[in-house]
Design an enzyme around this catalytic site. Structure first.
Site, PDB file in Angstrom:
ATOM      1  N   ASN A   1      68.829  -4.585 -30.373  1.00  0.00           N
ATOM      2  CA  ASN A   1      69.481  -5.337 -31.329  1.00  0.00           C
ATOM      3  C   ASN A   1      70.168  -6.782 -31.019  1.00  0.00           C
ATOM      4  OD1 ASN A   1      70.657  -2.012 -33.228  1.00  0.00           O
ATOM      5  ND2 ASN A   1      68.881  -3.576 -33.298  1.00  0.00           N
ATOM      6  N   ASP A   6      70.193   3.552 -40.583  1.00  0.00           N
ATOM      7  CA  ASP A   6      69.344   2.323 -41.068  1.00  0.00           C
ATOM      8  C   ASP A   6      69.078   1.977 -42.511  1.00  0.00           C
ATOM      9  OD1 ASP A   6      67.184   0.416 -40.462  1.00  0.00           O
ATOM     10  OD2 ASP A   6      65.626   1.961 -40.628  1.00  0.00           O
TER      11      ASP A   6
HETATM   12  C1  FPP Z   1      70.395  -0.650 -38.857  1.00  0.00           C
HETATM   13  O1  FPP Z   1      70.064  -1.386 -40.201  1.00  0.00           O
HETATM   14  C2  FPP Z   1      71.838  -0.722 -38.673  1.00  0.00           C
HETATM   15  C3  FPP Z   1      72.403  -1.644 -37.652  1.00  0.00           C
HETATM   16  C4  FPP Z   1      71.704  -2.270 -36.454  1.00  0.00           C
HETATM   17  C5  FPP Z   1      73.840  -1.458 -37.403  1.00  0.00           C
HETATM   18  C6  FPP Z   1      74.746  -0.264 -37.792  1.00  0.00           C
HETATM   19  C7  FPP Z   1      76.088  -0.748 -37.827  1.00  0.00           C
HETATM   20  C8  FPP Z   1      76.950   0.022 -38.691  1.00  0.00           C
HETATM   21  C9  FPP Z   1      76.388   1.116 -39.759  1.00  0.00           C
HETATM   22  C10 FPP Z   1      78.497  -0.461 -38.768  1.00  0.00           C
HETATM   23  C11 FPP Z   1      79.095  -0.557 -37.608  1.00  0.00           C
HETATM   24  C12 FPP Z   1      79.823   0.248 -37.098  1.00  0.00           C
HETATM   25  C13 FPP Z   1      80.087   0.216 -35.741  1.00  0.00           C
HETATM   26  C14 FPP Z   1      80.921   1.414 -35.029  1.00  0.00           C
HETATM   27  C15 FPP Z   1      79.810  -1.084 -35.058  1.00  0.00           C
HETATM   28  P1  FPP Z   1      69.127  -2.441 -40.627  1.00  0.00           P
HETATM   29  O2  FPP Z   1      70.117  -3.550 -40.375  1.00  0.00           O
HETATM   30  O3  FPP Z   1      68.122  -2.543 -39.468  1.00  0.00           O
HETATM   31  O4  FPP Z   1      68.763  -2.174 -41.779  1.00  0.00           O
HETATM   32  P2  FPP Z   1      67.231  -3.110 -42.505  1.00  0.00           P
HETATM   33  O5  FPP Z   1      66.179  -2.022 -41.721  1.00  0.00           O
HETATM   34  O6  FPP Z   1      67.536  -2.512 -43.868  1.00  0.00           O
HETATM   35  O7  FPP Z   1      67.199  -4.381 -42.059  1.00  0.00           O
END
Ligand code: FPP
Length: 244
Positions: A76, A28
């Site tokens: 998501n 996250d």
């Molecule tokens: C959560 O952070 C992260 C995600 C929903 C996506 C995670 C994806 C990756 C680390 C890279 C891709 C890897 C693959 C294998 C697809 P957030 O976006 O909710 O962060 P925030 O809370 O700061 O908004």
């Protein structure tokens, strides 16, 4: 803090009691990492994909046999289409290019979640990779289109289809997407939130939980060491009065 890079691998995999066999990460903080730099959120996920590579590589160096990452939840899909597309592109890059170069020869890759949501091309790449890597030593579970509740529902519905009218814990455990994986010993969430967000709901009942403020793209080996140091310091009793 004593950093584990300087400790012998066996102190992590055999020194804690019981050993750390399975570590899981809720990755996250990608969006906030990008916002703080005035970049689009997709750039945060790109940096997150680099951190994913770093962390899995380091876990192999530490001889941790099972690593699970939460890449995309069943919830998501509600995000703006451009962001979903950005994450899916990173996923396809991973499917096409692998993760760690030569070290990929050690990685048994499995996907947790319902693949039906993906295009037939992506689904066939996913099953090809699972099949091709099935005999490798270290397991990497990529939870994608994954939800803990969906995992349990899927297991129960499969059991019903198999004709069961009554089920045991073992029946459910063996029909989850994680199949024969041991339950996670340690779940690490970056980004400063203190919740599991529908991740490994069944499997996490006795997991140690470690929440850290580090945003996922900033995750370093030292941060992994910090989480493992916490784990090593825990007494795990699993409901008993003695440590296991
Ligand atoms: C959560 O952070 C992260 C995600 C929903 C996506 C995670 C994806 C990756 C680390 C890279 C891709 C890897 C693959 C294998 C697809 P957030 O976006 O909710 O962060 P925030 O809370 O700061 O908004």
């Amino acid at each position: 803090m004593k950093f584990l890079s300087f400790l012998k691998k066996k102190e992590i995999s055999g020194g804690s009691n019981p050993p750390l066999r399975h570590i899981a990460f809720i990755m996250d903080g990608n969006g906030r990492w990008a916002n703080a730099r005035g970049l689009p959120r997709e750039m945060g996920h790109k940096a997150g994909a680099e951190a994913f590579r770093r962390v899995v590589d380091y876990c192999i160096d530490l001889d941790i046999r099972f690593v699970t990452v939460y890449a995309f939840s069943t919830e998501n899909w509600k995000r703006p289409q451009s962001e979903v597309d950005g994450i899916m592109k990173l996923f396809v890059d991973f499917l096409n290019e692998g993760l760690l170069g030569d070290k990929d020869k050690k990685l048994r890759i499995r996907f947790l979640g319902d693949p039906a949501r993906f295009s037939p091309e992506i689904q066939s790449l996913m099953s090809e990779i699972t099949e091709k890597t099935k005999d490798f030593t270290y397991t990497l579970n990529v939870a994608i289109n994954y939800g803990g509740r969906d995992d349990i529902l899927h297991a129960v519905n499969t059991l019903i289809k198999e004709g069961k009218t009554e089920v045991t814990e073992e029946d459910i455990s063996s029909h989850l997407y994680t199949l024969s994986c041991p339950d996670p010993d340690l779940i690490v969430r970056t980004g400063g939130e203190w919740r599991l967000s529908n991740f490994l709901t069944w499997q996490s009942t006795y997991s140690e939980l470690y929440f850290m403020k580090t945003l996922w793209p900033d995750m370093t080996k030292k941060d992994v060491d910090e989480a493992i140091s916490f784990f090593v310091s825990r007494q795990r009793r699993f409901g008993d009065i003695k440590s296991k």
